[in-house]
Design a protein around this motif. Sequence first.
Motif, PDB file in Angstrom:
ATOM      1  N   TRP A  91       0.843  -1.200   0.000  1.00 49.74           N
ATOM      2  CA  TRP A  91       0.000   0.000   0.000  1.00 49.74           C
ATOM      3  C   TRP A  91       0.878   1.251   0.000  1.00 49.74           C
ATOM      4  N   ILE A  92       0.392   2.288  -0.687  1.00 47.98           N
ATOM      5  CA  ILE A  92       1.097   3.563  -0.685  1.00 47.98           C
ATOM      6  C   ILE A  92       0.062   4.683  -0.580  1.00 47.98           C
ATOM      7  N   PRO A  93       0.195   5.592   0.390  1.00 52.18           N
ATOM      8  CA  PRO A  93      -0.821   6.632   0.606  1.00 52.18           C
ATOM      9  C   PRO A  93      -0.674   7.794  -0.377  1.00 52.18           C
ATOM     10  N   LYS A  96      -6.201   9.920   0.474  1.00 53.32           N
ATOM     11  CA  LYS A  96      -6.792   9.235   1.620  1.00 53.32           C
ATOM     12  C   LYS A  96      -8.111   8.558   1.283  1.00 53.32           C
ATOM     13  N   GLU A  97      -8.910   9.174   0.390  1.00 55.87           N
ATOM     14  CA  GLU A  97     -10.226   8.619   0.110  1.00 55.87           C
ATOM     15  C   GLU A  97     -10.195   7.568  -0.999  1.00 55.87           C
ATOM     16  N   SER A  98      -9.052   7.370  -1.632  1.00 52.27           N
ATOM     17  CA  SER A  98      -8.917   6.375  -2.692  1.00 52.27           C
ATOM     18  C   SER A  98      -7.643   5.588  -2.428  1.00 52.27           C
ATOM     19  N   ARG A  99      -7.781   4.420  -1.832  1.00 57.50           N
ATOM     20  CA  ARG A  99      -6.599   3.661  -1.445  1.00 57.50           C
ATOM     21  C   ARG A  99      -5.855   3.181  -2.685  1.00 57.50           C
ATOM     22  N   SER A 100      -4.532   3.132  -2.598  1.00 56.78           N
ATOM     23  CA  SER A 100      -3.703   2.783  -3.755  1.00 56.78           C
ATOM     24  C   SER A 100      -2.664   1.749  -3.360  1.00 56.78           C
ATOM     25  N   LEU A 101      -2.284   0.953  -4.352  1.00 58.04           N
ATOM     26  CA  LEU A 101      -1.434  -0.203  -4.106  1.00 58.04           C
ATOM     27  C   LEU A 101      -0.450  -0.366  -5.252  1.00 58.04           C
ATOM     28  N   VAL A 102       0.809  -0.638  -4.915  1.00 59.89           N
ATOM     29  CA  VAL A 102       1.807  -1.032  -5.904  1.00 59.89           C
ATOM     30  C   VAL A 102       1.944  -2.546  -5.834  1.00 59.89           C
ATOM     31  N   ASP A 104       3.128  -6.049  -8.398  1.00 60.62           N
ATOM     32  CA  ASP A 104       3.484  -6.772  -9.636  1.00 60.62           C
ATOM     33  C   ASP A 104       3.633  -5.844 -10.842  1.00 60.62           C
ATOM     34  N   GLY A 105       4.328  -4.724 -10.649  1.00 58.09           N
ATOM     35  CA  GLY A 105       4.560  -3.812 -11.760  1.00 58.09           C
ATOM     36  C   GLY A 105       3.366  -2.957 -12.127  1.00 58.09           C
ATOM     37  N   ARG A 106       2.362  -2.918 -11.252  1.00 54.43           N
ATOM     38  CA  ARG A 106       1.166  -2.120 -11.508  1.00 54.43           C
ATOM     39  C   ARG A 106       0.929  -1.139 -10.366  1.00 54.43           C
ATOM     40  N   LEU A 107       0.323  -0.014 -10.713  1.00 48.43           N
ATOM     41  CA  LEU A 107      -0.179   0.927  -9.723  1.00 48.43           C
ATOM     42  C   LEU A 107      -1.699   0.862  -9.800  1.00 48.43           C
ATOM     43  N   LEU A 108      -2.325   0.549  -8.670  1.00 48.17           N
ATOM     44  CA  LEU A 108      -3.766   0.331  -8.645  1.00 48.17           C
ATOM     45  C   LEU A 108      -4.440   1.314  -7.695  1.00 48.17           C
ATOM     46  N   PHE A 109      -5.555   1.886  -8.134  1.00 44.14           N
ATOM     47  CA  PHE A 109      -6.377   2.763  -7.301  1.00 44.14           C
ATOM     48  C   PHE A 109      -7.754   2.125  -7.128  1.00 44.14           C
TER      49      PHE A 109
END
Length: 269
Positions: A91-93, A96-102, A104-109
């Motif tokens: 997880w990467i902040p 705040k209202e849309s959590r995001s994740l790095v 497997d080579g992807r950035l996900l919101f």
Amino acid sequence: MCIRDSSEIGEASVQLGSMVDSALLEPFLERVQHVPAGCWVDFQGFEDQPLFFWKQALKVMVHSMRVGQVGDKAIGQLIERLQSAGKRDGWIPLRKESRSLVQDGRLLFFRPAFFPFAIERAEGSRSSGPVFKLHIPEGAELLVGSVASFGPWTVSLERVADGFGPAEVERAPLKTVEVLSGEFSYTVPAGGAYKIRRSKPPKMFRQLERAIVEQLPVVQVEDPIQNCPEGQRIRVHCRFDDSVPTDATRAEAADLEPGETGASAELGV
């Protein structure tokens, strides 16, 4: 400096911006996937781009979900993470209202509605912040042949017809991008009752981040029928629908300035 010189500089600046967009930004944005539960992009090959590039790219990504612009400090942390020689996934902040994740080579919101929250003040704290809730309560019971709604989630259970293939019994592990797609299904044995139980999820959920699992309709069986034949299994179909924006609304959202949405104004980074 004369007016003519200023005009030439302005025109050159516009042309330079167009060149940057064509060479870098457009190829990146062509990779972006806008899906019902959020959006994601394969960032591989763009890790070394500067803050200005990421600021423009992320603006388009998050504004498609009606979320405010990512701040420079958060973008700097993202760049540092992407360029790290060590562990990058997690997880990467960013908002705040849309959590995001790095991962497997992807950035996900995730859309704000995926992780519902309320602005609350923690006991003993002077400041307020988002406290995340659950759409689907633990222990909720579902009935075969019916459709249950929990916020943006709908969950249906149906008996599988005869001739059900054994390959579907051992479903492949669920991936984060599948969750973001907003629709997936799996099967459980027939039994006496079907309830939301996340404390010990089936194998198919175990590769997901725990915070994601806590928001999913994880249906488990109470009093399963022993030696259940293939034709007696139950298919669980899960669908997330939070009104995916059209191309027109994406274009409108891309023109927003930071703070133009109510949630982002209150939760801004």
